[in-house]
Scaffold this motif. Sequence first.
Motif, PDB file in Angstrom:
ATOM      1  N   HIS A   1       0.737  -1.278  -0.087  1.00 11.43           N
ATOM      2  CA  HIS A   1      -0.040   0.065   0.014  1.00 11.43           C
ATOM      3  C   HIS A   1       0.995   1.356  -0.263  1.00 11.43           C
ATOM      4  CE1 HIS A   1      -2.807   3.034   2.396  1.00 11.43           C
ATOM      5  NE2 HIS A   1      -3.274   2.796   1.180  1.00 11.43           N
TER       6      HIS A   1
ATOM      7  N   CYS B   1      -0.338  -4.756   8.719  1.00 11.83           N
ATOM      8  CA  CYS B   1       0.718  -3.906   8.412  1.00 11.83           C
ATOM      9  C   CYS B   1       0.412  -2.677   9.957  1.00 11.83           C
ATOM     10  CB  CYS B   1       0.204  -3.080   7.046  1.00 11.83           C
ATOM     11  SG  CYS B   1       1.299  -1.611   6.822  1.00 11.83           S
TER      12      CYS B   1
ATOM     13  N   HIS C   1      -1.297   1.198   8.234  1.00 10.26           N
ATOM     14  CA  HIS C   1      -2.949   1.526   8.108  1.00 10.26           C
ATOM     15  C   HIS C   1      -3.640   0.214   8.583  1.00 10.26           C
ATOM     16  CE1 HIS C   1      -1.071   4.225   5.318  1.00 10.26           C
ATOM     17  NE2 HIS C   1      -1.617   5.219   6.311  1.00 10.26           N
TER      18      HIS C   1
HETATM   19 FE1  FES Z   1       0.746  -0.893   4.729  1.00 10.13          FE
HETATM   20 FE2  FES Z   1      -0.944   1.391   4.386  1.00 10.13          FE
HETATM   21  S1  FES Z   1       1.220   1.011   4.394  1.00 10.13           S
HETATM   22  S2  FES Z   1      -1.934  -0.675   4.801  1.00 10.13           S
END
Ligand code: FES
Length: 101
Positions: A45, A62, A65
């Motif tokens: 992401h 993660c 987010h």
């Molecule tokens: Fe991993 Fe946004 S950086 S969910």
Amino acid sequence: MAWTRVAAANEVAEGEVVGVTAAGQQIALYRDKAAFFATSNVCTHQYALLSDGYFEDGCIECPLHQGSFDIRTGKAMCAPVTEDIKVYPVRVDGDDLLADI
Ligand code: FES
């Protein structure tokens, strides 16, 4: 791809995720129910290291987010992640953990 030593097997404790760099790749290593797994350590992401996240029930969440991935398949499991992470075959050779990178 080539089998590459990524850690000592005893450096990855049951239920833990450990981040390493091997063959120029950032790799996350997992031990789940006595089996080892390896994935890319970088979230698809934005930039975050999955080894800083929360590992439970075969999924890594993660830290940035809270998107999550299945560590066996690399499948993106929930928003905001939509792109799977790379997974690497893993095997134990004596005291060493090898990944096919
Ligand atoms: Fe991993 Fe946004 S950086 S969910």
